[in-house]
Design a protein around this motif. Structure first.
Motif, short mmCIF file in Angstrom:
data_model
loop_
_atom_site.label_atom_id
_atom_site.label_comp_id
_atom_site.label_asym_id
_atom_site.label_seq_id
_atom_site.Cartn_x
_atom_site.Cartn_y
_atom_site.Cartn_z
N ALA A 10 7.87 8.59 15.69
CA ALA A 10 8.44 7.25 15.86
C ALA A 10 8.20 6.42 14.60
O ALA A 10 7.09 6.44 14.05
CB ALA A 10 7.85 6.56 17.08
N LEU A 11 9.24 5.71 14.18
CA LEU A 11 9.15 4.86 13.00
C LEU A 11 9.68 3.47 13.32
O LEU A 11 10.75 3.34 13.93
CB LEU A 11 9.98 5.44 11.85
N ALA A 12 8.96 2.44 12.89
CA ALA A 12 9.47 1.08 12.97
C ALA A 12 10.46 0.88 11.83
O ALA A 12 10.21 1.32 10.70
CB ALA A 12 8.32 0.08 12.85
N VAL A 13 11.59 0.23 12.14
CA VAL A 13 12.61 -0.02 11.12
C VAL A 13 13.00 -1.49 11.14
O VAL A 13 12.91 -2.16 12.16
CB VAL A 13 13.87 0.88 11.32
N LYS A 14 13.45 -1.99 9.98
CA LYS A 14 13.88 -3.38 9.88
C LYS A 14 15.34 -3.55 10.27
O LYS A 14 15.73 -4.58 10.79
CB LYS A 14 13.68 -3.89 8.45
N ASP A 15 16.16 -2.53 9.98
CA ASP A 15 17.61 -2.60 10.23
C ASP A 15 18.03 -1.25 10.81
O ASP A 15 18.21 -0.28 10.08
CB ASP A 15 18.33 -2.90 8.92
N LEU A 16 18.17 -1.21 12.13
CA LEU A 16 18.48 0.05 12.81
C LEU A 16 19.76 0.67 12.29
O LEU A 16 19.81 1.88 12.03
CB LEU A 16 18.55 -0.17 14.33
N ALA A 17 20.79 -0.11 12.09
CA ALA A 17 22.08 0.44 11.62
C ALA A 17 21.92 1.09 10.26
O ALA A 17 22.46 2.18 10.02
CB ALA A 17 23.14 -0.66 11.59
N ALA A 18 21.19 0.45 9.34
CA ALA A 18 20.98 1.02 8.01
C ALA A 18 20.20 2.32 8.09
O ALA A 18 20.50 3.30 7.39
CB ALA A 18 20.26 0.02 7.10
N SER A 19 19.19 2.37 8.96
CA SER A 19 18.39 3.59 9.12
C SER A 19 19.21 4.71 9.74
O SER A 19 19.11 5.87 9.31
CB SER A 19 17.15 3.30 9.96
N LEU A 20 20.03 4.39 10.73
CA LEU A 20 20.88 5.41 11.35
C LEU A 20 21.83 6.01 10.33
O LEU A 20 22.03 7.23 10.28
CB LEU A 20 21.66 4.83 12.53
N GLU A 21 22.40 5.18 9.48
CA GLU A 21 23.31 5.68 8.45
C GLU A 21 22.57 6.55 7.43
O GLU A 21 23.04 7.60 7.03
CB GLU A 21 24.02 4.52 7.75
N PHE A 22 21.38 6.12 7.02
CA PHE A 22 20.58 6.90 6.07
C PHE A 22 20.31 8.30 6.63
O PHE A 22 20.55 9.30 5.95
CB PHE A 22 19.25 6.20 5.76
N TYR A 23 19.80 8.38 7.84
CA TYR A 23 19.45 9.69 8.41
C TYR A 23 20.68 10.53 8.74
O TYR A 23 20.60 11.75 8.73
CB TYR A 23 18.49 9.53 9.60
N ARG A 24 21.82 9.89 8.99
CA ARG A 24 23.07 10.64 9.16
C ARG A 24 23.45 11.31 7.84
O ARG A 24 23.72 12.51 7.79
CB ARG A 24 24.20 9.72 9.62
N VAL A 25 23.42 10.55 6.76
CA VAL A 25 23.83 11.06 5.45
C VAL A 25 22.83 12.06 4.89
O VAL A 25 23.21 13.15 4.46
CB VAL A 25 24.03 9.89 4.46
N TYR A 26 21.56 11.71 4.87
CA TYR A 26 20.57 12.52 4.16
C TYR A 26 19.92 13.61 5.00
O TYR A 26 19.37 14.56 4.44
CB TYR A 26 19.49 11.62 3.55
N ALA A 27 19.96 13.50 6.33
CA ALA A 27 19.29 14.50 7.17
C ALA A 27 20.23 15.14 8.19
O ALA A 27 19.80 15.97 8.98
CB ALA A 27 18.10 13.86 7.89
N GLY A 28 21.50 14.77 8.19
CA GLY A 28 22.45 15.36 9.12
C GLY A 28 22.12 15.07 10.58
O GLY A 28 22.42 15.88 11.45
N MET A 29 21.51 13.92 10.83
CA MET A 29 21.09 13.59 12.19
C MET A 29 22.09 12.65 12.86
O MET A 29 22.79 11.91 12.18
CB MET A 29 19.71 12.97 12.18
N ARG A 30 22.09 12.70 14.20
CA ARG A 30 22.95 11.80 14.95
C ARG A 30 22.20 11.23 16.14
O ARG A 30 21.20 11.79 16.59
CB ARG A 30 24.22 12.51 15.40
#
Length: 142
Positions: A10-30
């Protein structure tokens, strides 16, 4: 299948949308689960669907963590050196590249460190021998 063993980080994030996009692009996650908790926290579970493991991203007022890194990191294996190189170039252009790419040979492989939007480190790699090493250990236990 029962939940056994390591199931999430679990990670605390400041901007959920930005983090979701990062992990989609760089880690292939959804996203496989998303909700707003009674506390108002926005929560998303993300996965690459390769095993029963998720990263839980939580955005909430007042919730802040020390970032994972610069050495501590989450590691994601990619299918080729070219895939690593493509993401390294993107990360470099976005000002996210922390280190690499570096070829450390077996068992570490070809890797690079990239900063996520909250300063956590993601390692992308090709050629690490994690699955092989786990399979060897499992065979010794039988």
């Amino acid at each position: 299948m029962a939940d056994l063993g390591l199931t999430h980080v679990a990670l605390a994030v400041k901007d959920l949308a930005a983090s979701l996009e990062f992990y989609r692009v760089y880690a292939g996650m959804r996203v496989i689960h998303e909700r707003t908790a009674d506390s108002g926290a926005r929560v998303a579970w993300i996965t690459d669907l390769t095993r029963p493991f998720v990263i839980v991203l939580i955005q909430a007022d007042g919730l802040h963590d020390t970032p994972l890194g610069p050495f501590g990191h989450l590691g994601v294996a990619l299918d080729s050196r070219d895939a690593v190189d493509r993401l390294v170039e993107r990360a470099r252009a976005e000002g996210r590249l922390r280190d690499g790419p570096t070829d450390s040979g077996p068992p570490v492989g070809y890797w690079a460190y990239i900063a996520d939007p909250d300063g956590n480190t993601l390692e992308i790699s090709h050629g690490q021998h994690v699955a092989f090493t786990v399979d060897q250990a499992r065979a010794l236990d039988t």
